[in-house]
Enzyme design. Structure first.
Site, short mmCIF file in Angstrom:
data_model
loop_
_atom_site.label_atom_id
_atom_site.label_comp_id
_atom_site.label_asym_id
_atom_site.label_seq_id
_atom_site.Cartn_x
_atom_site.Cartn_y
_atom_site.Cartn_z
N GLY A 178 62.47 15.70 98.67
CA GLY A 178 62.46 17.10 98.24
C GLY A 178 63.25 17.96 99.19
N ASP A 294 54.27 32.69 96.60
CA ASP A 294 55.41 31.90 96.14
C ASP A 294 54.94 30.81 95.18
OD1 ASP A 294 58.09 31.45 95.93
OD2 ASP A 294 58.27 30.30 97.79
#
Ligand SMILES: Nc1ncnc2c1ncn2[C@@H]1O[C@H](COP(=O)(O)OP(=O)(O)OP(=O)(O)O)[C@@H](O)[C@H]1O
Length: 487
Positions: A178, A294
């Site tokens: 990632g 977020d």
């Protein structure tokens, strides 16, 4: 209305952040004044005065979680000495005193180790600019930071660089699982066979990287819920590393938008419920109100059984009880997930996350990303369909008819409520949990939030004052995106 906070309560005003935007459409500030001052960086008298001023007006800043935490733990420790409250568990007390000791060590360490950091001018660099310098600015970490960190939570393991290199085959590209705005994440296997995800913070100035790292640790140390990410340990040799339990399915984004994979409806529903429970816990389940700020598909990690885990607390904020909301003056967060009061006034409270959760639900329903490749907003596309109750047109074609239509209607209605332009008319996350668990009727929740609101939030007053309507919101969304993405 139980979810409405007193408008008379004061906001916590944030420092003026200078935002940058990265390739993922994410906008972040650079490190704020409070943090820089707390790190005892060598600065000019003028800068110092500015910082002290910011520190005075600032509540817990977006990047000031650590110091806020330290201050609060210090005061909690002091008050716990004076009280024999049953609520103070031995482990809490231990953690508080560890935080206190860590605070002392960190302050000492930072004063020694950060003298060589660049001057304050650098905080005006956006993350997108500093990102180009990736890899070149990994700070030399001071030994006392390591010593301090192991006091935070004794169960966290401190990893040496060679242990992390062995686990990841020298951070081999084949193990890269990632990449975010600040970090690369590698899959690793520890000596005892355990699989982990090693998040290596690589982007930003040295201050930004330190602040990101400590901010995330400062939140993670205080949370414990089945739907929040867990830390195994950390490493501060050769850079800053967070060692997390590996989520074998990766992020929701990686599954939902993969053309080869189809995420069944039952799993999507489980993710919707688990994420709501995790957020409900952050907002109301602990000693402090934590706003994640977020929430997005790439920050929802999936365990073996697809139980979702909220991750990436780099932007999370603590909100003191007495504050209705926090105000920031720069953009932080991710395009496609930000509510109107945030765009207009920089207002941050629990309803910031509720709005982002509404977008996440739309992604689960439609299988579409919050912003598509041409930066078109999912909310802009879906809102008219939600208003007309055209659910069939919303549903991900990959699902075909393989979904429970009652659940689908509930999720669509919850999404619609969460995306209300007025924050006060969005539900609380714990109310969403009750509906998704079938304990409260969706129509009852809908009616409750459609009633005239007697008590109004600060953001509500501001929005009404400007006769802000949903068309304007949608126009503003695209205008902001155009400006910031330089379309
Ligand atoms: N524990 C984990 N298990 C599996 N994959 C993970 C784990 N942690 C992170 N990842 C993967 O790495 C990606 C980036 O991680 P993360 O969001 O924490 O980085 P970031 O740089 O903080 O990102 P952002 O730009 O959102 O701030 C995630 O979207 C996910 O795909």
């Amino acid at each position: 209305m139980e979810d409405v906070r007193e408008p008379s309560a004061s906001p916590c005003v944030g420092s003026g952040n200078i935002g940058g935007e990265n390739a993922e459409g994410k906008v972040h500030p650079v490190a704020d004044g409070e943090h820089l001052s707390s790190l005892s960086v060598s600065i000019s008298a003028e800068d110092s005065a500015t910082l002290n001023m910011e520190e005075r007006k600032e509540g817990p800043s977006p990047r000031g979680v650590l110091e806020g935490c330290l201050r609060s733990v210090e005061s909690e420790t002091a008050s716990s000495k004076a009280s024999t409250s049953d609520s103070e568990t031995p482990s809490n007390t231990r953690s508080a005193s560890n935080w206190h000791r860590f605070s002392q060590l960190f302050k000492k360490g930072s004063a020694m180790g950060l003298q060589t950091l660049p001057s304050l001018g650098i905080r005006k660099l956006s993350r997108s600019k500093s990102r180009r310098a990736r890899g070149s600015m990994i700070p030399a970490l001071y030994p006392s930071l390591d010593a301090g960190l192991c006091l935070m939570k004794p169960s966290w393991k401190a990893f040496s660089l060679s242990e992390l290199e062995t686990a990841t085959d020298n951070f081999s590209h084949k193990n890269l699982i990632g990449e975010g705005g600040y970090a690369e994440v590698y899959k690793g296997q520890l000596q005892d066979g355990q699989f982990v995800a090693i998040k290596r913070i690589i982007r930003g100035t040295p201050e930004e990287m330190t602040v990101d790292f400590l901010s995330e640790l400062g939140i993670i140390v205080h949370i414990d819920h089945p739907n929040t990410a867990k830390l195994v340990g950390y490493g501060v040799e050769g850079g800053m590393h967070l060692v997390l339990y590996l989520s074998p399915h990766g992020s929701l984004a990686s599954l939902l938008y993969s053309p080869e994979k189809k995420l069944e409806w039952e799993i999507r529903y489980k993710i919707a419920l688990g994420t709501a429970e995790g957020l409900g816990y952050l907002h109301e389940g602990g000693q402090r109100r934590i706003i994640h700020r977020d929430i997005k598909a790439s920050n929802i990690l999936l365990k073996e059984d697809f139980e979702p885990q909220i991750s990436d607390f780099g932007l999370a904020k603590w909100l003191p009880e007495q504050c209705t909301h926090h105000i920031v003056s720069g953009f932080e967060g991710t395009f496609g997930y930000l509510p109107p009061e945030y765009f207009l006034h920089g207002i941050v409270d629990e309803k910031t996350d509720v709005y982002a959760y509404g977008v996440l639900l739309l992604e689960l329903i439609t299988g579409r990303p919050a912003l598509d490749s041409s930066q078109k907003s999912l909310v802009m596309w879906a809102k008219p369909l939600l208003i007309n109750n055209s659910i069939d047109e919303l549903v991900d074609p990959r699902l075909a008819d393989a979904y429970d239509s009652e659940q689908m209607n509930i999720v669509a209605t919850v999404s619609s409520l969460c995306l209300h332009q007025s924050s006060v008319q969005r539900p609380r996350m714990n109310q969403v949990v009750q509906v998704l668990k079938g304990r409260e009727d969706i129509s009852t929740l809908g009616k409750r939030y459609q009633k005239p609101i007697l008590q109004r939030t600060y953001s509500e007053e501001l929005l009404d004052a400007e006769e802000y309507n949903s068309t304007k919101h949608l126009n503003d969304l695209s205008r902001h995106m155009e400006i910031l993405l330089e379309i």
